[in-house]
Design a protein around this motif. Structure first.
Motif, short mmCIF file in Angstrom:
data_model
loop_
_atom_site.label_atom_id
_atom_site.label_comp_id
_atom_site.label_asym_id
_atom_site.label_seq_id
_atom_site.Cartn_x
_atom_site.Cartn_y
_atom_site.Cartn_z
N LYS A 1 2.89 -21.20 -1.62
CA LYS A 1 2.21 -21.96 -0.58
C LYS A 1 1.16 -22.89 -1.19
O LYS A 1 1.02 -24.06 -0.80
CB LYS A 1 1.56 -21.01 0.42
CG LYS A 1 0.80 -21.69 1.54
CD LYS A 1 0.15 -20.66 2.45
CE LYS A 1 -0.67 -21.33 3.54
NZ LYS A 1 -1.34 -20.32 4.41
N MET A 2 0.41 -22.38 -2.17
CA MET A 2 -0.62 -23.20 -2.82
C MET A 2 0.01 -24.33 -3.63
O MET A 2 -0.48 -25.45 -3.62
CB MET A 2 -1.47 -22.31 -3.74
CG MET A 2 -2.32 -21.29 -3.02
SD MET A 2 -3.56 -22.01 -1.88
CE MET A 2 -2.75 -21.72 -0.30
N HIS B 1 2.15 -16.53 -1.34
CA HIS B 1 0.86 -17.24 -1.34
C HIS B 1 0.82 -18.26 -2.47
O HIS B 1 0.35 -19.39 -2.29
CB HIS B 1 -0.28 -16.23 -1.50
CG HIS B 1 -1.63 -16.86 -1.57
ND1 HIS B 1 -2.21 -17.49 -0.49
CD2 HIS B 1 -2.52 -16.97 -2.60
CE1 HIS B 1 -3.40 -17.96 -0.84
NE2 HIS B 1 -3.60 -17.66 -2.11
N TYR B 2 1.33 -17.87 -3.63
CA TYR B 2 1.34 -18.77 -4.79
C TYR B 2 2.19 -20.01 -4.49
O TYR B 2 1.77 -21.15 -4.74
CB TYR B 2 1.86 -18.03 -6.01
CG TYR B 2 1.82 -18.83 -7.29
CD1 TYR B 2 0.67 -19.48 -7.68
CD2 TYR B 2 2.94 -18.90 -8.11
CE1 TYR B 2 0.62 -20.21 -8.86
CE2 TYR B 2 2.90 -19.62 -9.31
CZ TYR B 2 1.74 -20.27 -9.67
OH TYR B 2 1.70 -20.99 -10.84
N LYS C 1 1.03 -27.06 -1.34
CA LYS C 1 -0.11 -27.89 -0.93
C LYS C 1 -0.41 -28.96 -1.98
O LYS C 1 -0.69 -30.11 -1.65
CB LYS C 1 -1.35 -27.01 -0.72
CG LYS C 1 -1.35 -26.19 0.56
CD LYS C 1 -2.68 -25.46 0.71
CE LYS C 1 -2.74 -24.67 2.01
NZ LYS C 1 -4.06 -24.00 2.18
N ILE D 1 -8.13 -26.63 -3.62
CA ILE D 1 -7.03 -25.66 -3.64
C ILE D 1 -7.17 -24.73 -4.85
O ILE D 1 -6.97 -23.52 -4.74
CB ILE D 1 -5.67 -26.39 -3.68
CG1 ILE D 1 -5.46 -27.20 -2.39
CG2 ILE D 1 -4.52 -25.40 -3.88
CD1 ILE D 1 -4.28 -28.15 -2.45
N THR D 2 -7.51 -25.32 -5.99
CA THR D 2 -7.71 -24.53 -7.21
C THR D 2 -8.82 -23.51 -7.02
O THR D 2 -8.68 -22.34 -7.40
CB THR D 2 -8.03 -25.45 -8.40
OG1 THR D 2 -6.98 -26.40 -8.57
CG2 THR D 2 -8.20 -24.64 -9.68
N TRP E 1 -9.24 -16.21 -4.62
CA TRP E 1 -8.22 -15.20 -4.33
C TRP E 1 -8.04 -14.27 -5.53
O TRP E 1 -7.98 -13.04 -5.37
CB TRP E 1 -6.89 -15.89 -4.00
CG TRP E 1 -5.75 -14.96 -3.74
CD1 TRP E 1 -5.42 -14.37 -2.55
CD2 TRP E 1 -4.79 -14.48 -4.70
NE1 TRP E 1 -4.31 -13.57 -2.72
CE2 TRP E 1 -3.90 -13.61 -4.02
CE3 TRP E 1 -4.60 -14.71 -6.06
CZ2 TRP E 1 -2.84 -12.98 -4.65
CZ3 TRP E 1 -3.53 -14.07 -6.70
CH2 TRP E 1 -2.67 -13.22 -6.00
N GLU F 1 -9.81 -22.25 -4.28
CA GLU F 1 -9.30 -21.22 -3.35
C GLU F 1 -8.48 -20.18 -4.11
O GLU F 1 -8.58 -18.98 -3.85
CB GLU F 1 -8.47 -21.88 -2.27
CG GLU F 1 -7.97 -20.93 -1.19
CD GLU F 1 -7.17 -21.64 -0.11
OE1 GLU F 1 -6.41 -20.94 0.60
OE2 GLU F 1 -7.27 -22.87 0.02
N MET F 2 -7.67 -20.65 -5.07
CA MET F 2 -6.88 -19.73 -5.88
C MET F 2 -7.77 -18.87 -6.77
O MET F 2 -7.51 -17.67 -6.98
CB MET F 2 -5.89 -20.51 -6.75
CG MET F 2 -4.71 -21.08 -5.97
SD MET F 2 -3.67 -19.77 -5.27
CE MET F 2 -3.00 -19.02 -6.75
#
Length: 320
Positions: free
Chosen positions: A118-119, A115-116, A122, A82-83, A89, A85-86
């Motif tokens: 949402k992450m 989006h933030y 997760k 996830i990190t 982005w 992915e951020m």
């Protein structure tokens, strides 16, 4: 004299059997949140959103700057994914691959708050599944550190518990950092891991001035014609910059055997991009050339680097 509650914390940290850094991030986050909170009348609660943001901060700083794996590379932990992915982005939005500290990137996240969130959700969901309820279990038994509410995603401390954590925050943080460094050593070939873990919550990476190395490195050019290490072009004395051949973010130190003269534009554009074997060989030859002309303190460092084959050793580790 150590109080019973502190002993419980130490038993939990000492009893961790980690396959990744989730528990360590959870513990460090709670310690930081308690330390930064004001005392309350009865209890204080922290949401999983607060803890998730700390998780992202730790993993962001360690991943973006130091390229740390938080668990086995073949089964990369979900929160690290996830990190990453951020990070991707952020790089796309800002059109840059130059690493920034989490606190700087957080401003950019507000461009897309949905989006933030949402992450963070997760991360929060993953904590519910695998982290929160596991953290305080030692040898199959749950240790009473706080009240956990998985349905509402909160962690609550009594006033006495909060005060105890605040009082002993430094010791507890040091213990967590030590265990975190031990864990990362299993999955990463990188120097000074303990120092990097210790600094992962800072607002910025504190780098020392390289000016003291400049005059020593210039002794390679007794005729006054200074050449760029990477391009061999002649440099104006006002256009000189000192660069780490093996990136500073990996070495986390300033060593003359890893420092070269280049132009200011080359230094700023190089960032953390990987150097090549060609420049590694050139660096070793350069070190031999300046060994006899630099001041004694630098000479000792160069001789030690040659004796222990630091250039090849750290370059090999960096490539892994």
């Amino acid at each position: 004299m150590m109080n019973d509650y502190l002993e419980k914390w130490i038993s939990v940290i000492d009893g961790m059997r980690n396959e990744n850094s989730y528990k360590l991030a959870w513990g460090r986050s709670l310690i930081e949140l308690c330390y930064s909170s004001e005392c309350c009348d009865e209890k204080i609660s922290f949401s999983f959103d607060q803890i998730s943001e700390n998780f992202l901060k730790y993993f962001w700083n360690q991943t973006y700057f130091f390229k740390f794996y938080q668990g086995p590379a073949k089964t990369k932990p979900v929160i690290q994914q996830i990190t990453e992915e951020m990070i991707t982005w952020y790089q796309k939005v800002e059109d840059t691959t130059v690493p920034v500290w989490f606190d700087q990137a957080k401003v950019i996240f507000q461009k897309d708050p949905k989006h933030y969130k949402k992450m963070l959700k997760k991360i929060s969901d993953k904590m519910c599944d695998d982290v929160a309820w596991r953290f305080s279990i030692v040898n199959g038994e749950s240790v009473d550190l706080y009240k956990l509410d998985l349905e509402n995603k909160t962690v609550s401390f009594t006033r006495e518990q909060l005060l105890s954590v605040k009082e002993h925050a430094f010791v507890l943080s040091q213990l967590v950092n030590y265990r975190w460094a031990q864990l990362l050593e299993k999955f990463n070939q990188s120097p000074r891991i303990a120092s990097k873990v210790k600094g992962m919550s800072d607002e910025q990476l504190r780098r020392n001035s390289l000016s003291k190395f400049k005059q020593a490195l210039l002794k390679q050019f007794p005729d006054g014609v200074v050449r760029d290490f990477y391009t061999d072009e002649i440099l104006d004395l006002n256009d000189i910059s000192i660069d780490h051949v093996i990136p500073w973010s990996f070495m986390y130190s300033d060593d003359i055997w890893n420092l070269v003269i280049t132009s200011k534009s080359k230094n700023s554009s190089k960032s953390n991009t990987r150097t090549t074997q060609e420049f590694i060989e050139k660096l070793k030859q350069r070190n031999l050339e300046i060994e006899q002309v630099v001041p004694e303190s630098f000479k000792r460092d160069l001789l030690e680097a040659k004796e222990h084959d630091f250039v090849d050793k750290f370059y090999f580790q960096f490539k892994l």
